[in-house]
Design a protein around this motif. Sequence first.
Motif, PDB file in Angstrom:
ATOM      1  N   ALA A 181      38.761  37.845  69.746  1.00 32.99           N
ATOM      2  CA  ALA A 181      38.840  37.175  71.048  1.00 32.99           C
ATOM      3  C   ALA A 181      37.897  35.981  71.022  1.00 32.99           C
ATOM      4  O   ALA A 181      36.912  35.959  70.285  1.00 32.99           O
ATOM      5  CB  ALA A 181      38.441  38.128  72.162  1.00 32.99           C
ATOM      6  N   TRP A 182      38.189  34.994  71.853  1.00 33.61           N
ATOM      7  CA  TRP A 182      37.343  33.794  71.890  1.00 33.61           C
ATOM      8  C   TRP A 182      36.034  34.049  72.616  1.00 33.61           C
ATOM      9  O   TRP A 182      35.080  33.287  72.470  1.00 33.61           O
ATOM     10  CB  TRP A 182      38.093  32.628  72.537  1.00 33.61           C
ATOM     11  CG  TRP A 182      39.228  32.155  71.704  1.00 33.61           C
ATOM     12  CD1 TRP A 182      40.562  32.292  71.953  1.00 33.61           C
ATOM     13  CD2 TRP A 182      39.141  31.481  70.437  1.00 33.61           C
ATOM     14  NE1 TRP A 182      41.299  31.737  70.938  1.00 33.61           N
ATOM     15  CE2 TRP A 182      40.461  31.233  69.999  1.00 33.61           C
ATOM     16  CE3 TRP A 182      38.081  31.052  69.638  1.00 33.61           C
ATOM     17  CZ2 TRP A 182      40.737  30.585  68.788  1.00 33.61           C
ATOM     18  CZ3 TRP A 182      38.357  30.411  68.440  1.00 33.61           C
ATOM     19  CH2 TRP A 182      39.667  30.187  68.029  1.00 33.61           C
ATOM     20  N   GLN A 183      35.988  35.127  73.409  1.00 30.39           N
ATOM     21  CA  GLN A 183      34.750  35.358  74.161  1.00 30.39           C
ATOM     22  C   GLN A 183      34.624  36.828  74.543  1.00 30.39           C
ATOM     23  O   GLN A 183      35.553  37.413  75.087  1.00 30.39           O
ATOM     24  CB  GLN A 183      34.741  34.486  75.423  1.00 30.39           C
ATOM     25  CG  GLN A 183      33.443  34.530  76.210  1.00 30.39           C
ATOM     26  CD  GLN A 183      33.323  33.377  77.203  1.00 30.39           C
ATOM     27  OE1 GLN A 183      32.483  32.513  77.034  1.00 30.39           O
ATOM     28  NE2 GLN A 183      34.157  33.340  78.205  1.00 30.39           N
TER      29      GLN A 183
ATOM     30  N   HIS B  57      30.262  35.901  87.888  1.00 30.78           N
ATOM     31  CA  HIS B  57      28.957  35.586  87.282  1.00 30.78           C
ATOM     32  C   HIS B  57      29.144  34.801  85.984  1.00 30.78           C
ATOM     33  O   HIS B  57      28.477  33.794  85.751  1.00 30.78           O
ATOM     34  CB  HIS B  57      28.192  36.892  87.009  1.00 30.78           C
ATOM     35  CG  HIS B  57      26.862  36.694  86.368  1.00 30.78           C
ATOM     36  ND1 HIS B  57      25.711  36.446  87.079  1.00 30.78           N
ATOM     37  CD2 HIS B  57      26.503  36.691  85.056  1.00 30.78           C
ATOM     38  CE1 HIS B  57      24.694  36.302  86.246  1.00 30.78           C
ATOM     39  NE2 HIS B  57      25.143  36.452  85.010  1.00 30.78           N
ATOM     40  N   ALA B  58      30.068  35.266  85.153  1.00 29.15           N
ATOM     41  CA  ALA B  58      30.303  34.605  83.862  1.00 29.15           C
ATOM     42  C   ALA B  58      30.836  33.191  84.052  1.00 29.15           C
ATOM     43  O   ALA B  58      30.558  32.298  83.245  1.00 29.15           O
ATOM     44  CB  ALA B  58      31.279  35.434  83.029  1.00 29.15           C
TER      45      ALA B  58
ATOM     46  N   ARG C 213      30.176  31.021  86.405  1.00 31.78           N
ATOM     47  CA  ARG C 213      29.342  30.170  87.255  1.00 31.78           C
ATOM     48  C   ARG C 213      29.215  28.744  86.710  1.00 31.78           C
ATOM     49  O   ARG C 213      29.272  27.777  87.472  1.00 31.78           O
ATOM     50  CB  ARG C 213      27.975  30.845  87.383  1.00 31.78           C
ATOM     51  CG  ARG C 213      26.817  30.019  87.840  1.00 31.78           C
ATOM     52  CD  ARG C 213      26.743  29.790  89.329  1.00 31.78           C
ATOM     53  NE  ARG C 213      25.441  29.217  89.651  1.00 31.78           N
ATOM     54  CZ  ARG C 213      25.085  27.950  89.414  1.00 31.78           C
ATOM     55  NH1 ARG C 213      25.933  27.093  88.889  1.00 31.78           N
ATOM     56  NH2 ARG C 213      23.860  27.531  89.725  1.00 31.78           N
ATOM     57  N   THR C 214      29.018  28.608  85.395  1.00 28.49           N
ATOM     58  CA  THR C 214      28.812  27.270  84.816  1.00 28.49           C
ATOM     59  C   THR C 214      29.753  27.000  83.643  1.00 28.49           C
ATOM     60  O   THR C 214      29.524  26.068  82.872  1.00 28.49           O
ATOM     61  CB  THR C 214      27.350  27.101  84.319  1.00 28.49           C
ATOM     62  OG1 THR C 214      27.091  28.103  83.331  1.00 28.49           O
ATOM     63  CG2 THR C 214      26.355  27.248  85.458  1.00 28.49           C
ATOM     64  N   ARG C 215      30.792  27.819  83.484  1.00 33.43           N
ATOM     65  CA  ARG C 215      31.737  27.611  82.394  1.00 33.43           C
ATOM     66  C   ARG C 215      33.129  28.018  82.848  1.00 33.43           C
ATOM     67  O   ARG C 215      33.275  28.914  83.678  1.00 33.43           O
ATOM     68  CB  ARG C 215      31.355  28.421  81.143  1.00 33.43           C
ATOM     69  CG  ARG C 215      31.314  29.919  81.361  1.00 33.43           C
ATOM     70  CD  ARG C 215      30.989  30.705  80.071  1.00 33.43           C
ATOM     71  NE  ARG C 215      29.611  30.538  79.638  1.00 33.43           N
ATOM     72  CZ  ARG C 215      29.074  31.128  78.578  1.00 33.43           C
ATOM     73  NH1 ARG C 215      29.820  31.939  77.821  1.00 33.43           N
ATOM     74  NH2 ARG C 215      27.819  30.931  78.245  1.00 33.43           N
ATOM     75  N   GLN C 216      34.144  27.366  82.315  1.00 34.39           N
ATOM     76  CA  GLN C 216      35.500  27.878  82.428  1.00 34.39           C
ATOM     77  C   GLN C 216      35.622  29.042  81.458  1.00 34.39           C
ATOM     78  O   GLN C 216      35.161  28.944  80.330  1.00 34.39           O
ATOM     79  CB  GLN C 216      36.506  26.806  82.019  1.00 34.39           C
ATOM     80  CG  GLN C 216      36.450  25.518  82.828  1.00 34.39           C
ATOM     81  CD  GLN C 216      37.315  24.443  82.195  1.00 34.39           C
ATOM     82  OE1 GLN C 216      38.491  24.654  81.948  1.00 34.39           O
ATOM     83  NE2 GLN C 216      36.722  23.288  81.926  1.00 34.39           N
ATOM     84  N   LEU C 217      36.245  30.130  81.891  1.00 29.13           N
ATOM     85  CA  LEU C 217      36.452  31.260  80.969  1.00 29.13           C
ATOM     86  C   LEU C 217      37.803  31.091  80.280  1.00 29.13           C
ATOM     87  O   LEU C 217      38.838  30.952  80.935  1.00 29.13           O
ATOM     88  CB  LEU C 217      36.427  32.594  81.713  1.00 29.13           C
ATOM     89  CG  LEU C 217      35.167  32.931  82.514  1.00 29.13           C
ATOM     90  CD1 LEU C 217      35.239  34.384  82.998  1.00 29.13           C
ATOM     91  CD2 LEU C 217      33.906  32.707  81.702  1.00 29.13           C
ATOM     92  N   VAL C 218      37.761  31.125  78.965  1.00 32.02           N
ATOM     93  CA  VAL C 218      38.977  30.989  78.161  1.00 32.02           C
ATOM     94  C   VAL C 218      39.866  32.223  78.378  1.00 32.02           C
ATOM     95  O   VAL C 218      39.357  33.336  78.579  1.00 32.02           O
ATOM     96  CB  VAL C 218      38.595  30.832  76.678  1.00 32.02           C
ATOM     97  CG1 VAL C 218      37.955  32.094  76.111  1.00 32.02           C
ATOM     98  CG2 VAL C 218      39.780  30.405  75.825  1.00 32.02           C
TER      99      VAL C 218
ATOM    100  N   MET D 158      35.833  27.397  86.385  1.00 29.19           N
ATOM    101  CA  MET D 158      34.397  27.389  86.659  1.00 29.19           C
ATOM    102  C   MET D 158      34.171  27.485  88.170  1.00 29.19           C
ATOM    103  O   MET D 158      34.871  26.831  88.937  1.00 29.19           O
ATOM    104  CB  MET D 158      33.785  26.082  86.123  1.00 29.19           C
ATOM    105  CG  MET D 158      32.270  26.036  86.153  1.00 29.19           C
ATOM    106  SD  MET D 158      31.593  24.361  85.776  1.00 29.19           S
ATOM    107  CE  MET D 158      32.129  24.109  84.082  1.00 29.19           C
TER     108      MET D 158
ATOM    109  N   GLN E 133      26.226  37.449  75.666  1.00 31.01           N
ATOM    110  CA  GLN E 133      27.419  37.095  74.889  1.00 31.01           C
ATOM    111  C   GLN E 133      27.311  37.753  73.519  1.00 31.01           C
ATOM    112  O   GLN E 133      26.282  37.656  72.852  1.00 31.01           O
ATOM    113  CB  GLN E 133      27.531  35.574  74.755  1.00 31.01           C
ATOM    114  CG  GLN E 133      28.772  35.142  73.973  1.00 31.01           C
ATOM    115  CD  GLN E 133      29.403  33.876  74.486  1.00 31.01           C
ATOM    116  OE1 GLN E 133      28.824  33.157  75.295  1.00 31.01           O
ATOM    117  NE2 GLN E 133      30.600  33.589  74.020  1.00 31.01           N
TER     118      GLN E 133
ATOM    119  N   LEU F 190      31.759  39.046  76.664  1.00 31.18           N
ATOM    120  CA  LEU F 190      30.540  39.045  77.474  1.00 31.18           C
ATOM    121  C   LEU F 190      30.335  40.467  77.976  1.00 31.18           C
ATOM    122  O   LEU F 190      31.225  41.036  78.608  1.00 31.18           O
ATOM    123  CB  LEU F 190      30.697  38.087  78.655  1.00 31.18           C
ATOM    124  CG  LEU F 190      30.899  36.614  78.273  1.00 31.18           C
ATOM    125  CD1 LEU F 190      31.384  35.811  79.473  1.00 31.18           C
ATOM    126  CD2 LEU F 190      29.616  36.012  77.714  1.00 31.18           C
TER     127      LEU F 190
END
Lengths: 320, 320
Positions: free
Chosen positions: A75-77, A241-242, A244-249, A146, A109, A79
Amino acid sequence: MRLATLPDGTPDGRLHLVSRDNRRCAPSQTARTLQAALDDWARLEPGLRAEQEALDTGGGQPFDPSRALAPLPRAWQWLDASAFDTHGELMARAFGMDPAPRDRPLMYQGLSDRFLSGTEDVALPSEDDGIDFEGEFGVICDAVPMGATPAQAAAHIRLLVQINDWSLRTIAPVEMKTGFGWVQAKPACSVAPVAVTPDELGPAWHDARVHLPLVIDWNGRPFGAASGGEMAFGFDDLVAHAARTRQLVAGTIIGSGTVSNANHATVGSSCISEVRAIEMAGTGQIATPFMAFGDRVRMEAKTADGQPLFGPIDQRIVRA
Amino acid sequence: MRLATLPDGTPDGRLHLVSRDNRRCAPSQTARTLQAALDDWARLEPGLRAEQEALDTGGGQPFDPSRALAPLPRAWQWLDASAFDTHGELMARAFGMDPAPRDRPLMYQGLSDRFLSGTEDVALPSEDDGIDFEGEFGVICDAVPMGATPAQAAAHIRLLVQINDWSLRTIAPVEMKTGFGWVQAKPACSVAPVAVTPDELGPAWHDARVHLPLVIDWNGRPFGAASGGEMAFGFDDLVAHAARTRQLVAGTIIGSGTVSNANHATVGSSCISEVRAIEMAGTGQIATPFMAFGDRVRMEAKTADGQPLFGPIDQRIVRA
């Protein structure tokens, strides 16, 4: 809807629908891989659901959970949170650290380039590293913008999974004290064979939590059956929460952290480290060792009426 | 050898060789993407080198660094160290924390599902988060076996890159104090357009360190020119550290952490937070703010004789 990935010689494997009794499966004609399905979930979901309905009427091939890969073999991410207060308290005791503040989710992460299947051997370098399991639930999202609110985030939770977050307890507090989180203490996780849409849980999925016990046996002996319902933050909060400052892939997996209940004296635990902390607090002596090469751990959460759901994780530790 | 990735409508882009003056490029016929090259580097490298030699004799198309994507627009793994002691000391002062122990590398796992190009706008939600840059060098590896020694790890360092590890300083100490590392404080990083094999640096690559200054301008004013040579651990040590309990997937990127030198009074810094810590220690007053929307930062490390190498990172911060 129930989805599994079977080996086909490619790194991402081949997406299959699984019948509601986890006994039959059929390759999806809608998406070749689970990642492809997640990349375009809103458009592809109706086709996948039609395939599920067709399979539930009969046909397909026998489903052997021991042949399945992790639903997302990479997976790309990834958390992982620590959303159970009881786990946080016991681990702070185990590591001799102050408990972390509880006003916001805890999350790190982790390694996502490979997830072990629910049945393959787990190769680790040394028993001296304090080999431990962590039974968890997790969600898989499609793309999350985001700044999504928890309510917006909830709509992007597409699948639920059951995870063993392998942990090396001798290294964990050393890395934790740096503030940088874990690298060496967190090797690849394992994921149970079947990823399910939240509706498969019926009323056991509410408040964005999995209200089911995660039954864990270590070397064939009962170890724990704590419920996923006691999370201090729901998965909706964790996804927001995840983001907050990023787009989730699309394909982001977010874990609950070790399932842990306040009544652990009754239901047991989902990792060895908690048991050792409880022993230390009770008698001043640690009686339970970490895992040895050759040890097995089995984890399974079934539906409220005892039917198969994610399928089992059942693995052996071996020397790398 | 010099490699860049140009947009072709796919998530991984199209791999190109770049001429030694960074002025011309040609699509690789050996590998479609940089990930594909890294997946099978030992076998494909001779073909790539033959293409480089052919390009250096002439031909190809003009190379416009501002059109390039990050060399790996997404990667399966991004691990960032903090290998400069001066940076560690100044950040501990900035965050009011004890300096981390120095007997082992510091490293966290970060967002790797997207890397920004060296010229695209950086969209972040709030100036109140303390927007800061961190100029770094990094390496890209092919697959590294678990337990590799530093000498074995060194042989898997295939490419060098130049990175801006965007950081949100209001959130960073809050996350760090939990021990879980950073999620919200570390949005997507940016990578300069050209990834180079270590031999492109000549004698400036030795001891597994980049002995070149990283020249940084903030809104057109000189900010720093610290050398990558002062790492307390070389990249060989960092790769071996990462591989202690996991196999490293091909395409793993490992960062140096913010380039920082003991003589910062002369050479300046590679992030704003260090400057603020120095101001606080000197005068008791912080004079330098973090970045505002509309601000630009430019970073470039050239060869020892002043020729282009990684190409520039030159980006503007905008409101998400």
